[in-house]
Design a protein around this motif. Sequence first.
Motif, PDB file in Angstrom:
ATOM      1  N   LYS A 156       0.826  -1.208   0.000  1.00  0.00           N
ATOM      2  CA  LYS A 156       0.000   0.000   0.000  1.00  0.00           C
ATOM      3  C   LYS A 156       0.866   1.267   0.000  1.00  0.00           C
ATOM      4  CE  LYS A 156      -3.959  -2.158   2.282  1.00  0.00           C
ATOM      5  NZ  LYS A 156      -4.913  -2.106   3.429  1.00  0.00           N
ATOM      6  N   VAL A 157       1.780   1.318  -0.945  1.00  0.00           N
ATOM      7  CA  VAL A 157       2.664   2.473  -1.087  1.00  0.00           C
ATOM      8  C   VAL A 157       2.020   3.472  -2.044  1.00  0.00           C
ATOM      9  CG1 VAL A 157       4.934   3.272  -1.823  1.00  0.00           C
ATOM     10  CG2 VAL A 157       4.691   1.058  -0.668  1.00  0.00           C
ATOM     11  N   HIS A 158       1.832   4.686  -1.586  1.00  0.00           N
ATOM     12  CA  HIS A 158       1.217   5.728  -2.412  1.00  0.00           C
ATOM     13  C   HIS A 158       2.186   6.145  -3.510  1.00  0.00           C
ATOM     14  CE1 HIS A 158      -0.698   9.566  -3.490  1.00  0.00           C
ATOM     15  NE2 HIS A 158      -1.806   9.029  -2.990  1.00  0.00           N
ATOM     16  N   PRO A 159       1.673   6.455  -4.707  1.00  0.00           N
ATOM     17  CA  PRO A 159       2.563   6.840  -5.812  1.00  0.00           C
ATOM     18  C   PRO A 159       3.465   8.032  -5.508  1.00  0.00           C
ATOM     19  CG  PRO A 159       0.358   6.393  -6.626  1.00  0.00           C
ATOM     20  CD  PRO A 159       0.275   6.362  -5.136  1.00  0.00           C
ATOM     21  N   SER A 160       3.018   8.953  -4.661  1.00  0.00           N
ATOM     22  CA  SER A 160       3.813  10.139  -4.342  1.00  0.00           C
ATOM     23  C   SER A 160       4.836   9.890  -3.235  1.00  0.00           C
ATOM     24  CB  SER A 160       2.898  11.301  -3.941  1.00  0.00           C
ATOM     25  OG  SER A 160       2.165  10.973  -2.767  1.00  0.00           O
ATOM     26  N   SER A 161       4.876   8.698  -2.686  1.00  0.00           N
ATOM     27  CA  SER A 161       5.844   8.382  -1.641  1.00  0.00           C
ATOM     28  C   SER A 161       7.263   8.430  -2.205  1.00  0.00           C
ATOM     29  CB  SER A 161       5.574   6.998  -1.058  1.00  0.00           C
ATOM     30  OG  SER A 161       4.297   6.935  -0.459  1.00  0.00           O
ATOM     31  N   THR A 162       8.209   8.782  -1.356  1.00  0.00           N
ATOM     32  CA  THR A 162       9.609   8.844  -1.755  1.00  0.00           C
ATOM     33  C   THR A 162      10.358   7.617  -1.256  1.00  0.00           C
ATOM     34  OG1 THR A 162      10.257  10.076   0.232  1.00  0.00           O
ATOM     35  CG2 THR A 162       9.546  11.351  -1.695  1.00  0.00           C
ATOM     36  N   LEU A 163      11.575   7.494  -1.706  1.00  0.00           N
ATOM     37  CA  LEU A 163      12.377   6.359  -1.273  1.00  0.00           C
ATOM     38  C   LEU A 163      12.690   6.441   0.220  1.00  0.00           C
ATOM     39  CD1 LEU A 163      13.666   3.916  -2.819  1.00  0.00           C
ATOM     40  CD2 LEU A 163      15.826   5.097  -2.526  1.00  0.00           C
ATOM     41  N   LEU A 164      12.771   7.658   0.752  1.00  0.00           N
ATOM     42  CA  LEU A 164      12.996   7.803   2.188  1.00  0.00           C
ATOM     43  C   LEU A 164      11.837   7.217   2.978  1.00  0.00           C
ATOM     44  CD1 LEU A 164      14.713   8.894   4.500  1.00  0.00           C
ATOM     45  CD2 LEU A 164      13.579  11.100   4.231  1.00  0.00           C
ATOM     46  N   ASP A 165      10.604   7.372   2.478  1.00  0.00           N
ATOM     47  CA  ASP A 165       9.442   6.758   3.131  1.00  0.00           C
ATOM     48  C   ASP A 165       9.571   5.233   3.146  1.00  0.00           C
ATOM     49  OD1 ASP A 165       8.353   9.306   3.445  1.00  0.00           O
ATOM     50  OD2 ASP A 165       7.364   9.222   1.486  1.00  0.00           O
ATOM     51  N   ILE A 166      10.046   4.678   2.046  1.00  0.00           N
ATOM     52  CA  ILE A 166      10.242   3.228   1.970  1.00  0.00           C
ATOM     53  C   ILE A 166      11.307   2.787   2.960  1.00  0.00           C
ATOM     54  CG2 ILE A 166      10.875   1.315   0.471  1.00  0.00           C
ATOM     55  CD1 ILE A 166       8.193   2.601  -0.184  1.00  0.00           C
ATOM     56  N   LYS A 167      12.405   3.546   3.062  1.00  0.00           N
ATOM     57  CA  LYS A 167      13.470   3.197   4.003  1.00  0.00           C
ATOM     58  C   LYS A 167      12.968   3.217   5.432  1.00  0.00           C
ATOM     59  CE  LYS A 167      17.529   4.685   1.346  1.00  0.00           C
ATOM     60  NZ  LYS A 167      18.726   5.560   1.336  1.00  0.00           N
ATOM     61  N   GLN A 168      12.151   4.190   5.778  1.00  0.00           N
ATOM     62  CA  GLN A 168      11.631   4.280   7.135  1.00  0.00           C
ATOM     63  C   GLN A 168      10.729   3.098   7.465  1.00  0.00           C
ATOM     64  OE1 GLN A 168       9.823   8.160   7.054  1.00  0.00           O
ATOM     65  NE2 GLN A 168      11.733   9.230   7.564  1.00  0.00           N
ATOM     66  N   LYS A 169       9.878   2.688   6.523  1.00  0.00           N
ATOM     67  CA  LYS A 169       9.024   1.519   6.754  1.00  0.00           C
ATOM     68  C   LYS A 169       9.854   0.241   6.796  1.00  0.00           C
ATOM     69  CE  LYS A 169       4.857   3.535   4.714  1.00  0.00           C
ATOM     70  NZ  LYS A 169       3.819   3.414   3.662  1.00  0.00           N
ATOM     71  N   PHE A 170      10.911   0.201   5.973  1.00  0.00           N
ATOM     72  CA  PHE A 170      11.804  -0.948   5.973  1.00  0.00           C
ATOM     73  C   PHE A 170      12.499  -1.093   7.327  1.00  0.00           C
ATOM     74  CE2 PHE A 170      16.191  -2.457   5.345  1.00  0.00           C
ATOM     75  CZ  PHE A 170      15.943  -3.744   4.905  1.00  0.00           C
ATOM     76  N   CYS A 171      12.935   0.021   7.895  1.00  0.00           N
ATOM     77  CA  CYS A 171      13.621  -0.012   9.183  1.00  0.00           C
ATOM     78  C   CYS A 171      12.674  -0.320  10.330  1.00  0.00           C
ATOM     79  CB  CYS A 171      14.334   1.318   9.431  1.00  0.00           C
ATOM     80  SG  CYS A 171      15.699   1.625   8.279  1.00  0.00           S
ATOM     81  N   GLN A 172      11.397  -0.025  10.160  1.00  0.00           N
ATOM     82  CA  GLN A 172      10.410  -0.435  11.170  1.00  0.00           C
ATOM     83  C   GLN A 172      10.266  -1.944  11.199  1.00  0.00           C
ATOM     84  OE1 GLN A 172       6.810   1.693  10.259  1.00  0.00           O
ATOM     85  NE2 GLN A 172       7.620   3.679  10.913  1.00  0.00           N
ATOM     86  N   ALA A 173      10.339  -2.566  10.017  1.00  0.00           N
ATOM     87  CA  ALA A 173      10.262  -4.023   9.946  1.00  0.00           C
ATOM     88  C   ALA A 173      11.588  -4.674  10.318  1.00  0.00           C
ATOM     89  CB  ALA A 173       9.844  -4.454   8.545  1.00  0.00           C
ATOM     90  N   CYS A 174      12.702  -3.971  10.068  1.00  0.00           N
ATOM     91  CA  CYS A 174      14.045  -4.491  10.380  1.00  0.00           C
ATOM     92  C   CYS A 174      14.782  -3.461  11.230  1.00  0.00           C
ATOM     93  CB  CYS A 174      14.818  -4.790   9.108  1.00  0.00           C
ATOM     94  SG  CYS A 174      13.974  -5.906   7.962  1.00  0.00           S
ATOM     95  N   PRO A 175      14.509  -3.406  12.523  1.00  0.00           N
ATOM     96  CA  PRO A 175      15.058  -2.343  13.380  1.00  0.00           C
ATOM     97  C   PRO A 175      16.572  -2.399  13.573  1.00  0.00           C
ATOM     98  CG  PRO A 175      13.881  -3.984  14.685  1.00  0.00           C
ATOM     99  CD  PRO A 175      13.620  -4.323  13.262  1.00  0.00           C
TER     100      PRO A 175
END
Length: 345
Positions: free
Chosen positions: A60-79
């Motif tokens: 559920k990634v919004h088209p206007s999301s940036t790569l930094l948003d992806i990194k932050q969600k990635f780090c939430q899953a992999c702290p």
Amino acid sequence: MALQGERQSNERKPFITFSQFLISAGQLRSPQALRHSKVPYYEVEILDTESKKQICVVDKVHPSSTLLDIKQKFCQACPQWYPSRVGLHLEFGLPYLKDSTVIQNIAASSIITLYFTDLGQQVSRTTVFLTEYSGPFLIYLLFYVRLSHIYGQEEIYSDIRHPVEHLACFCHCLHYIRILLETLFLHKFSGEHTPLKNMIKVCAFSWGFTCWLAYYINHPQYTPPSFGDTQIILCFIFFLICEAGNHYINVALVQPRHSGNKACFPKPTCNPFTWLSTLVSCPNYTYEIGSWLSFTVMTQTVPVGVFTFLMTIQMVLWAKKKHQIYSTKYSNYLQGKTAIIPFIV
């Protein structure tokens, strides 16, 4: 009359039936709501670069999301990782994507595959520059006061110090104080972080050379320049000119452009120190080399000359790279300019 009433009742039935349909169906949705429901959300799959195994999936990634948003969600899953340590690219061997990259711009389908690389422990670029340049400033002062465990107790008071040693200390401190102040209050860095190992390498280089050149300049048996005061004074004046020019070029680089041109290269202003930018693409590098050349001739020591030579090679390479970028990106940029040394390089 009865026939007329029956006719009116039959004419109203379609209208009543249509009204009841609208009431039962609810309110019509606005065009904006319809458009919102059709937003194509993306699913980002993150794989390990070496093993190609899936690490996590960000849905559920919004088209206007940036790569930094992806990194932050990635780090939430992999702290165990943090955003500045995460490197993501589309394929192995390609450059890492910037944090400002919009997801929609790299999407070929609804599922996006990115490859993860651990960039190692990261430090901010401000920390790197402050550490790199504060070291030489402090190290030189330690040699200037002639600590007994560096030169020996007997040699400290053996000879009277030549005035050029005091002048060299002033020039060296002025140079690094200027850089430290510009780092804190002037410079804007394109990247926020860099690997810790890079900081260790640049600090080892600058700190090591500072120890070498400071040891010889402040040595009790230091030999003054061959041509005496004339050589010292002329080099000192040239050093001050280069330091001033370097500073004013850096100031010109951060001033906003009112012409609408987004070019980041320095442009001449009413300040004469910026006029060198009409001849070279990187006048700040030219002034930097000039400062160290004048310091080399003023102190007349081999270690300073070796440091100036290596530093010149590095800055020539940087200047050529920037010159090529300017020439490719901006039309009619060259106009007889060279990269760093007027009319030569």
